[in-house]
Design an enzyme around this catalytic site. Sequence first.
Site, mmCIF file in Angstrom:
data_model
loop_
_atom_site.group_PDB
_atom_site.id
_atom_site.type_symbol
_atom_site.label_atom_id
_atom_site.label_comp_id
_atom_site.label_asym_id
_atom_site.label_seq_id
_atom_site.Cartn_x
_atom_site.Cartn_y
_atom_site.Cartn_z
ATOM 1 N N HIS A 181 -53.172 -48.415 34.218
ATOM 2 C CA HIS A 181 -52.111 -48.622 35.053
ATOM 3 C C HIS A 181 -50.911 -47.693 35.328
ATOM 4 O O HIS A 181 -49.922 -47.837 35.090
ATOM 5 C CB HIS A 181 -51.319 -49.787 34.196
ATOM 6 C CG HIS A 181 -50.712 -50.888 35.177
ATOM 7 N ND1 HIS A 181 -50.508 -52.284 35.064
ATOM 8 C CD2 HIS A 181 -50.035 -50.699 36.546
ATOM 9 C CE1 HIS A 181 -49.718 -52.706 36.054
ATOM 10 N NE2 HIS A 181 -49.600 -51.893 36.822
ATOM 11 N N THR B 10 -56.211 -51.816 41.828
ATOM 12 C CA THR B 10 -54.847 -51.204 41.355
ATOM 13 C C THR B 10 -53.715 -52.238 41.399
ATOM 14 O O THR B 10 -52.682 -51.809 41.403
ATOM 15 C CB THR B 10 -54.511 -49.930 42.038
ATOM 16 O OG1 THR B 10 -54.529 -50.202 43.653
ATOM 17 C CG2 THR B 10 -55.643 -48.694 41.933
ATOM 18 N N ARG C 218 -53.566 -56.320 39.929
ATOM 19 C CA ARG C 218 -53.408 -56.972 38.844
ATOM 20 C C ARG C 218 -54.658 -57.258 38.388
ATOM 21 O O ARG C 218 -55.598 -57.683 39.037
ATOM 22 C CB ARG C 218 -52.498 -58.035 38.906
ATOM 23 C CG ARG C 218 -50.984 -57.857 39.099
ATOM 24 C CD ARG C 218 -50.342 -57.315 37.666
ATOM 25 N NE ARG C 218 -48.860 -57.110 37.988
ATOM 26 C CZ ARG C 218 -48.113 -55.843 38.394
ATOM 27 N NH1 ARG C 218 -48.987 -54.846 38.721
ATOM 28 N NH2 ARG C 218 -46.985 -55.673 38.519
ATOM 29 N N GLU D 164 -53.224 -56.143 28.909
ATOM 30 C CA GLU D 164 -53.062 -54.797 28.879
ATOM 31 C C GLU D 164 -52.014 -54.573 27.414
ATOM 32 O O GLU D 164 -51.206 -55.452 27.396
ATOM 33 C CB GLU D 164 -52.209 -54.286 30.016
ATOM 34 C CG GLU D 164 -53.216 -54.404 31.398
ATOM 35 C CD GLU D 164 -52.474 -53.686 32.833
ATOM 36 O OE1 GLU D 164 -51.565 -53.315 32.601
ATOM 37 O OE2 GLU D 164 -53.208 -53.870 33.682
ATOM 38 N N GLY E 168 -50.342 -55.595 52.496
ATOM 39 C CA GLY E 168 -48.802 -55.549 52.770
ATOM 40 C C GLY E 168 -48.842 -54.075 52.686
ATOM 41 O O GLY E 168 -49.500 -53.234 53.307
ATOM 42 N N ARG E 169 -47.718 -53.591 52.105
ATOM 43 C CA ARG E 169 -47.284 -52.034 52.296
ATOM 44 C C ARG E 169 -48.211 -51.046 51.723
ATOM 45 O O ARG E 169 -48.701 -50.274 52.500
ATOM 46 C CB ARG E 169 -45.793 -51.926 51.830
ATOM 47 C CG ARG E 169 -44.554 -52.401 52.222
ATOM 48 C CD ARG E 169 -43.430 -52.103 51.490
ATOM 49 N NE ARG E 169 -42.152 -52.562 51.774
ATOM 50 C CZ ARG E 169 -41.852 -53.886 51.109
ATOM 51 N NH1 ARG E 169 -42.729 -54.382 50.522
ATOM 52 N NH2 ARG E 169 -40.706 -54.318 51.508
HETATM 53 C C1 DGY Z 1 -45.736 -52.492 40.105
HETATM 54 O O1 DGY Z 1 -44.891 -51.878 40.419
HETATM 55 O O2 DGY Z 1 -46.080 -53.846 40.278
HETATM 56 C C2 DGY Z 1 -46.918 -51.631 39.568
HETATM 57 O O3 DGY Z 1 -47.950 -52.280 39.158
HETATM 58 C C3 DGY Z 1 -46.403 -50.844 38.499
HETATM 59 O O4 DGY Z 1 -45.585 -49.740 39.291
#
Ligand code: DGY
Length: 330
Positions: free
Chosen positions: A286, A236, A238, A267, A156-157
């Site tokens: 996070h 980074t 989930r 978390e 994705g982005r």
């Molecule tokens: C999101 O935006 O989903 C990130 O995990 C927190 O910025």
Amino acid sequence: MRPKIYITRKIPDAALQKLQESCDVEMWPEEAVPVPREVLEDKIKDADGLFCLLTESVDSTLLSAAPRLKIVSNMAVGYNNIDIAEASRRRIMVTNTPGVLTETTADLTFALLMAASRRIVEASEYLRSGQWTTWSPMQLTGQDIYGATLGIIGMGRIGEALARRALGFNMRVLYYNRSRKQELEASMGLAYAELDSLLGLADFVCLMTPLTPETRHLIGKRELKLMKPTAVLINTARGGIVDEQALYEALREGTIWGAGLDVFEEEPVRLDHPLLTLPNVVTLPHIGSASIRTRTLMAELAARNLLQGLSGQPPEHLVNKDAFAAEENG
Ligand code: DGY
């Protein structure tokens, strides 16, 4: 009558003021303590709009206690904390904050990749704890980044922004995604690979997919076994995308070389979590999107989404568009 909004955490002033101009706003005033569930259940009873974070579970119980609710504005790009099907069934809009956090999250992902592969945190602790008594050829040696192969799962982005950074390090970039991105293959030289083959070829595997029923535990024992013993896994996105017990065993037994984790299944992560006992894991709380500018922009975008939804305009980032399109067409 002015709409009523409940905000589940202290947010930056500019976003708060924007909401206060046209709405009656109540906000949980704490920064470090999440709103207790019973408070949220009480406040939601007469709210027209909810401004929430990924720490709040907006489930069917909460939605059923909110007869007036028209919109849930999540200050995050991910929305796995919200029961989208239930919100759609109740004709409640759900919005998120994509775009504004892309580059900041890609920066952090690359920083984590570098920290895990060059043992930055471990080396710093080594120095501070007085273990640095001499220079030695193989002391604190890690894995090379320049020229290595990066495998991105989820293009994705943020995946694309990460690939741009990797190209600056002369990396070969493979990606796996539900759909091929042929324009990126042509313009950036990325190569598509099926999941298993990406796992076998990559020196670094970065997880960049949303958490959905399909991606839950996408990386488990079998997938970790397919990776190189010198590979580093970076998450980074989930925590739930990885089976943490399997990851712990793979890191302990040397099935893979290291990991960088900004996210966890639960978390905040418990301090007695087995992953925190391993020297070959870099852990963060996070903070992917945590720059002052980006978090401010996220709050402002979440406020804008909320105001647009309440004023009857289509919000900039409506997650459950399909439910509303069906209503318009039907
Ligand atoms: C999101 O935006 O989903 C990130 O995990 C927190 O910025």
